[in-house]
Scaffold this motif. Structure first.
Motif, PDB file in Angstrom:
ATOM      1  N   GLY A 206     -19.783  -7.289 -73.421  1.00  0.00           N
ATOM      2  CA  GLY A 206     -19.760  -8.537 -74.361  1.00  0.00           C
ATOM      3  C   GLY A 206     -20.799  -8.217 -75.629  1.00  0.00           C
ATOM      4  O   GLY A 206     -21.576  -7.317 -75.766  1.00  0.00           O
ATOM      5  N   LEU A 207     -20.646  -9.076 -76.405  1.00  0.00           N
ATOM      6  CA  LEU A 207     -21.413  -9.214 -77.663  1.00  0.00           C
ATOM      7  C   LEU A 207     -22.522 -10.141 -77.659  1.00  0.00           C
ATOM      8  O   LEU A 207     -23.274 -10.239 -78.365  1.00  0.00           O
ATOM      9  CB  LEU A 207     -20.824  -9.523 -78.808  1.00  0.00           C
ATOM     10  N   LEU A 208     -22.687 -11.015 -76.535  1.00  0.00           N
ATOM     11  CA  LEU A 208     -23.903 -12.044 -76.788  1.00  0.00           C
ATOM     12  C   LEU A 208     -25.063 -11.674 -76.078  1.00  0.00           C
ATOM     13  O   LEU A 208     -26.090 -12.188 -76.458  1.00  0.00           O
ATOM     14  CB  LEU A 208     -23.281 -13.320 -75.856  1.00  0.00           C
ATOM     15  N   THR A 209     -25.108 -10.616 -75.355  1.00  0.00           N
ATOM     16  CA  THR A 209     -26.465 -10.075 -74.841  1.00  0.00           C
ATOM     17  C   THR A 209     -26.620  -8.609 -75.092  1.00  0.00           C
ATOM     18  O   THR A 209     -26.326  -7.756 -74.103  1.00  0.00           O
ATOM     19  CB  THR A 209     -26.422 -10.554 -73.123  1.00  0.00           C
ATOM     20  N   PRO A 210     -26.790  -8.260 -76.044  1.00  0.00           N
ATOM     21  CA  PRO A 210     -27.050  -7.073 -76.740  1.00  0.00           C
ATOM     22  C   PRO A 210     -27.915  -6.154 -75.907  1.00  0.00           C
ATOM     23  O   PRO A 210     -27.983  -4.744 -75.700  1.00  0.00           O
ATOM     24  CB  PRO A 210     -27.296  -7.085 -78.157  1.00  0.00           C
ATOM     25  N   GLU A 211     -28.977  -6.587 -75.253  1.00  0.00           N
ATOM     26  CA  GLU A 211     -29.921  -5.903 -74.454  1.00  0.00           C
ATOM     27  C   GLU A 211     -29.332  -5.672 -73.185  1.00  0.00           C
ATOM     28  O   GLU A 211     -29.941  -4.997 -72.459  1.00  0.00           O
ATOM     29  CB  GLU A 211     -31.271  -6.791 -74.118  1.00  0.00           C
ATOM     30  N   PHE A 212     -28.424  -6.241 -72.732  1.00  0.00           N
ATOM     31  CA  PHE A 212     -27.616  -5.817 -71.335  1.00  0.00           C
ATOM     32  C   PHE A 212     -26.880  -4.702 -71.595  1.00  0.00           C
ATOM     33  O   PHE A 212     -26.075  -4.354 -72.345  1.00  0.00           O
ATOM     34  CB  PHE A 212     -26.611  -6.963 -70.773  1.00  0.00           C
ATOM     35  N   PRO A 213     -27.381  -3.458 -70.563  1.00  0.00           N
ATOM     36  CA  PRO A 213     -26.887  -2.084 -71.235  1.00  0.00           C
ATOM     37  C   PRO A 213     -25.540  -1.728 -70.668  1.00  0.00           C
ATOM     38  O   PRO A 213     -24.979  -0.430 -70.971  1.00  0.00           O
ATOM     39  CB  PRO A 213     -28.019  -1.442 -70.624  1.00  0.00           C
ATOM     40  N   GLN A 214     -24.733  -2.390 -69.939  1.00  0.00           N
ATOM     41  CA  GLN A 214     -23.485  -1.928 -69.650  1.00  0.00           C
ATOM     42  C   GLN A 214     -22.377  -3.211 -69.670  1.00  0.00           C
ATOM     43  O   GLN A 214     -22.694  -4.263 -69.949  1.00  0.00           O
ATOM     44  CB  GLN A 214     -23.586  -1.524 -68.044  1.00  0.00           C
ATOM     45  N   MET A 215     -21.167  -2.791 -69.050  1.00  0.00           N
ATOM     46  CA  MET A 215     -20.022  -3.644 -69.242  1.00  0.00           C
ATOM     47  C   MET A 215     -20.475  -4.683 -68.256  1.00  0.00           C
ATOM     48  O   MET A 215     -20.714  -4.636 -67.245  1.00  0.00           O
ATOM     49  CB  MET A 215     -18.890  -2.688 -68.572  1.00  0.00           C
ATOM     50  N   ASN A 216     -19.619  -5.921 -68.929  1.00  0.00           N
ATOM     51  CA  ASN A 216     -19.936  -7.209 -68.111  1.00  0.00           C
ATOM     52  C   ASN A 216     -18.862  -8.243 -68.313  1.00  0.00           C
ATOM     53  O   ASN A 216     -19.016  -9.269 -67.778  1.00  0.00           O
ATOM     54  CB  ASN A 216     -21.215  -7.890 -68.540  1.00  0.00           C
ATOM     55  N   ASN A 217     -17.498  -7.573 -68.885  1.00  0.00           N
ATOM     56  CA  ASN A 217     -16.560  -8.454 -68.700  1.00  0.00           C
ATOM     57  C   ASN A 217     -15.519  -7.529 -68.178  1.00  0.00           C
ATOM     58  O   ASN A 217     -15.198  -6.582 -68.605  1.00  0.00           O
ATOM     59  CB  ASN A 217     -16.118  -8.717 -70.030  1.00  0.00           C
ATOM     60  N   PHE A 218     -14.394  -8.125 -67.213  1.00  0.00           N
ATOM     61  CA  PHE A 218     -13.735  -7.277 -66.334  1.00  0.00           C
ATOM     62  C   PHE A 218     -12.380  -8.117 -66.128  1.00  0.00           C
ATOM     63  O   PHE A 218     -12.258  -9.207 -65.759  1.00  0.00           O
ATOM     64  CB  PHE A 218     -14.354  -6.940 -65.208  1.00  0.00           C
ATOM     65  N   PHE A 219     -11.227  -7.328 -66.052  1.00  0.00           N
ATOM     66  CA  PHE A 219     -10.026  -7.821 -65.680  1.00  0.00           C
ATOM     67  C   PHE A 219      -9.597  -6.621 -64.424  1.00  0.00           C
ATOM     68  O   PHE A 219      -9.555  -5.517 -64.953  1.00  0.00           O
ATOM     69  CB  PHE A 219      -8.759  -7.866 -66.802  1.00  0.00           C
ATOM     70  N   LEU A 220      -9.160  -7.300 -63.320  1.00  0.00           N
ATOM     71  CA  LEU A 220      -8.690  -6.334 -62.534  1.00  0.00           C
ATOM     72  C   LEU A 220      -7.221  -6.859 -61.799  1.00  0.00           C
ATOM     73  O   LEU A 220      -6.897  -8.008 -61.755  1.00  0.00           O
ATOM     74  CB  LEU A 220      -9.566  -6.244 -61.110  1.00  0.00           C
ATOM     75  N   ASN A 221      -6.491  -5.749 -61.585  1.00  0.00           N
ATOM     76  CA  ASN A 221      -5.171  -5.781 -61.057  1.00  0.00           C
ATOM     77  C   ASN A 221      -5.261  -5.422 -59.587  1.00  0.00           C
ATOM     78  O   ASN A 221      -5.730  -4.167 -59.538  1.00  0.00           O
ATOM     79  CB  ASN A 221      -3.962  -5.479 -61.800  1.00  0.00           C
TER      80      ASN A 221
END
Length: 351
Positions: A206-221
């Motif tokens: 995501g774009l809201l927490t640039p200091e977070f260093p990895q993926m943080n939004n997910f979709f799973l089937n």
């Protein structure tokens, strides 16, 4: 009846461990909070005094040695769960571990083997399973009111920015939100549909927490062993949308049911039945799970601690147990592999 000595690893006034302080107010519960462990000595000393707990330590190994402790509750940061749980199990203590149980397949296998070897009781503290609306949904499913389950979906959407302010380890470690977040909807779908055998996943940062260093939004089937299919959404770097934080929908041959959960607000459950002449939905509202504990999860924790006490008293298996926790972790591991490869990935279930 005899008291159950309780020790907590990872506790302060503003984390989930603080929910253990609520147990003394429940007449039917026999837990006695006897030992606390956390790293911040000054905060811990004052909190122990406030709770009336005489023994506290900054070293978890010392807490585990205490002979008057029967159950150890692990509420430390996610990446420490394996270390703390394994030490407690090896000391012969029963264990309650907040979700996620661990964050790797290797650690999940170690915990399963340790529990099998020792024979202790192990409960994964999945609060979502113990919310009133989800307990109602589960009873409807088990009573056969939905018929045969054909498909399902669940989501957990949470703007994590306020949470980072009082749990900075989630940024600094950082917390792997595939396990610290997505494990919630995966676990709740597993309790209806069984083992997941295949995952196809996408992830983004995501774009809201640039200091977070990895993926943080997910979709799973998800594809289950029984052939059912499911969809999971876990979004943790978004402006919270005008919808509940968590939702589960079950699509059965006799009806469709949706259960909602929102922190500190009323939950709800809605159902539509196939054989009604007019498809008039059934709607139920549940009181908010509001109490003095962090996140408003106190009542759900009290329910799973009551369940764990029954398991100790009647020598029954906790649910979700260590294997349930391991299989949910395995789904997250497969999802990360799918994100890396762009392909569906088989889930390891041989625990």
């Amino acid at each position: 009846m005899q008291k159950i000595g309780l020790g907590v690893i990872g506790i302060n006034p503003t984390n989930m461990g603080s929910t253990m302080s609520l147990l003394s107010g429940e007449a039917e519960l026999r837990y006695e909070l006897r030992a606390l462990c956390a790293k911040r000595e000054n905060t811990l000393a004052k909190y122990a005094q406030d709770l009336g707990v005489s023994y506290w330590t900054t070293e978890y190994q010392e807490l585990i040695k205490q002979k008057d402790i029967d159950v150890i509750a692990v509420f430390s940061p996610d990446h420490l769960h394996a270390e703390h749980c394994l030490a407690a199990i090896e000391a012969g203590k029963h264990v309650i571990c907040t979700k996620p149980m661990v964050t790797s397949l290797a650690d999940a296998q170690k915990l399963v083997q340790a529990v099998k070897r020792s024979g202790v009781k192990f409960l994964v503290g999945q609060t979502m399973r113990f919310d009133l609306q989800f307990l109602t949904l589960q009873k409807m499913f088990e009573d056969g009111e939905l018929g045969t389950l054909m498909a399902s979906e669940a989501y957990y959407v949470h703007d994590m920015r306020p949470v980072y302010e009082f749990t900075p380890w989630r940024l600094n470690e950082p917390q792997d939100l595939m396990f610290g977040g997505v494990v919630h909807p995966v676990d709740i779908l597993r309790c209806f549909s069984g083992d997941v055998v295949e995952v196809h996943a996408y992830g983004s940062k995501g774009l809201l927490t640039p200091e977070f260093p990895q993926m943080n939004n997910f979709f799973l089937n998800l594809k289950f062993e029984n052939g059912q299919i499911s969809r999971v959404m876990g979004l943790y770097d978004v402006v919270h949308p005008p919808m509940p934080m968590m939702q589960v929908t079950l699509y059965g041959s006799e009806g469709t049911v949706r259960a909602d959960f929102t922190d500190n607000e009323p939950g709800s459950l809605a159902a539509t039945w196939d054989k009604m002449p007019v498809k008039q939905p059934m709607n139920m509202t549940f009181p908010p799970e509001v109490d003095s504990s962090v996140y408003g999860h106190g009542q759900t924790v009290i329910r799973y601690m009551r369940h764990f006490q029954d398991c100790l008293e009647f020598d029954s298996e906790p649910c979700p147990n260590v294997i349930d926790g391991a299989k949910s972790v395995a789904v997250g591991v497969a999802a990360w592999e799918s994100i890396r490869t762009g392909q569906p990935v088989q889930v390891f279930n041989d625990f």
